[in-house]
Write an enzyme that holds these catalytic residues in place. Structure first.
Site, PDB file in Angstrom:
ATOM      1  N   ARG A  61      -8.086  -1.623  -2.500  1.00  0.00           N
ATOM      2  CA  ARG A  61      -8.060  -1.769  -3.966  1.00  0.00           C
ATOM      3  C   ARG A  61      -9.364  -1.284  -4.575  1.00  0.00           C
ATOM      4  O   ARG A  61      -9.372  -0.602  -5.604  1.00  0.00           O
ATOM      5  CB  ARG A  61      -7.804  -3.239  -4.316  1.00  0.00           C
ATOM      6  N   HIS A  65      -9.643   1.640  -7.322  1.00  0.00           N
ATOM      7  CA  HIS A  65     -10.274   1.416  -8.626  1.00  0.00           C
ATOM      8  C   HIS A  65     -11.479   2.326  -8.832  1.00  0.00           C
ATOM      9  O   HIS A  65     -11.757   2.750  -9.953  1.00  0.00           O
ATOM     10  CB  HIS A  65     -10.695  -0.053  -8.761  1.00  0.00           C
ATOM     11  N   GLY A  71     -13.693   9.477 -10.838  1.00  0.00           N
ATOM     12  CA  GLY A  71     -13.541   9.993  -9.492  1.00  0.00           C
ATOM     13  C   GLY A  71     -14.164   9.073  -8.461  1.00  0.00           C
ATOM     14  O   GLY A  71     -14.750   8.029  -8.786  1.00  0.00           O
TER      15      GLY A  71
END
Length: 329
Positions: A61, A65, A71
């Protein structure tokens, strides 16, 4: 027709950006400058993740994120930048439940002791995410390295770019297209919800306040599942502490169970449910369920490799941070 043409043009243009960035990354990038770097990461993961396997979901995760905001540049790790006034990505609502920052800092310290100023925090996130998933029985994917670290981190950009759990299909599609990812990537990367947990505020509006109507339940959510969530988990819309398995009964295992639950209308988030409301994404889901777990692993790996190359900084762009939480002075 014009809208479709524009959509395809955007996808092609953004795909070109990703391909160009990916060309600047390569496997074993640190072979000469820090040959032990990837082994240091792997050894630390092997030592600690088996004792805290839920961190695997945390790190994938975190990687997601990070890549969706400016980027894959480790901007999600920053505590302060002069441009943000201390309101960095960490403080944004989507990242307030992220954890594992100390783990990343420990890996960075080990690598800095081996070869100072060489290995980026962005590469460390990417490697830790992959190795954590593998050590807990999930898929392996290639992680070309050579990313450099960003120096800007703003909470507002995280809020604007990270797909929210209440996104409908159109919002999800737009969010992924903006990053050069297609609908197949959307389905596959959502499959990471097969592990991990969620906090009640991410979905209680579906139980108690759907469409802003007090007392209304999301009709697309299986009623028995919804009742179980209300009675045994999130007993009120104000519950901010309870956690819920995203893939009940299988949340520690990287498998196809998540997709089976979607077809039973038991996806936890509105964004999960949205995948079944489009004919293309629904067909991808059904195809995955008709195939083998190994097929899913192979397809997931390809999407992770694409995601890990979003807008990367390479060459002389950015910097190699000495400490992941702070830009170099």
């Amino acid at each position: 027709m014009q809208t479709l043409i524009y959509f395809l043009f955007v996808v092609m243009a953004l795909s070109g950006v990703i391909s160009s960035s990916q060309a600047d990354l390569k496997l074993n990038y640190y072979a000469e400058t820090c040959p032990k770097a990837e082994k240091i990461v792997l050894d630390y993961v092997h030592e600690h993740i088996p004792n805290a396997p839920t961190l695997a979901a945390t790190f994938i995760r975190m990687h997601f994120h990070d890549c969706f905001v400016r980027g894959c540049d480790a901007s999600v790790l920053l505590n302060f930048t002069s441009s943000s006034g201390n309101q960095t990505e960490k403080t944004a609502v989507p990242n307030q439940t992220l954890r594992g920052f100390g783990f990343i800092d420990s890996v960075k310290s080990l690598i800095e002791a081996e070869c100072p100023g060489v290995v980026s925090c962005a590469d460390i996130i990417a490697l830790v995410a992959r190795d954590s998933i593998v050590v807990t029985g999930g898929p392996y994917w290639k992680v070309p390295t050579g990313r450099r670290d960003g120096t800007i981190s703003n909470a507002s950009e995280a809020l604007a770019n990270i797909p929210a759990p209440n996104f409908n299909f159109s919002a999800l599609q737009t969010s992924f297209v903006n990053k050069g990812l297609d609908l197949k990537d959307l389905v596959l990367l959502s499959g990471a919800h097969t592990i991990g947990i969620a906090h009640c505020p991410a979905f209680t509006s579906r139980l108690y306040n759907f469409s802003g109507i007090p007392g209304k339940e999301d009709p697309s959510l299986d009623s028995e599942y919804a009742e179980n969530l209300k009675e045994k988990k999130c007993k009120s819309i104000n519950d901010n502490t309870t956690i819920v398995e995203m893939d009940p009964g299988s949340f520690r295992t990287f498998d196809l169970s998540y997709y089976s639950l979607l077809l039973k209308r038991r996806g936890l988030f509105e964004s999960d449910s949205a995948l079944t409301k489009n004919s293309i994404t629904l067909s991808y889901i059904k195809k995955l369920l008709q195939g083998s777990l190994q097929d899913f692993f192979q397809e997931f790996a390809l999407s992770m490799e694409k995601m890990g190359s979003i807008q990367v900084l390479t060459g002389s762009a950015g910097e190699i941070r000495k400490h992941c939480a702070f830009v170099n002075s």
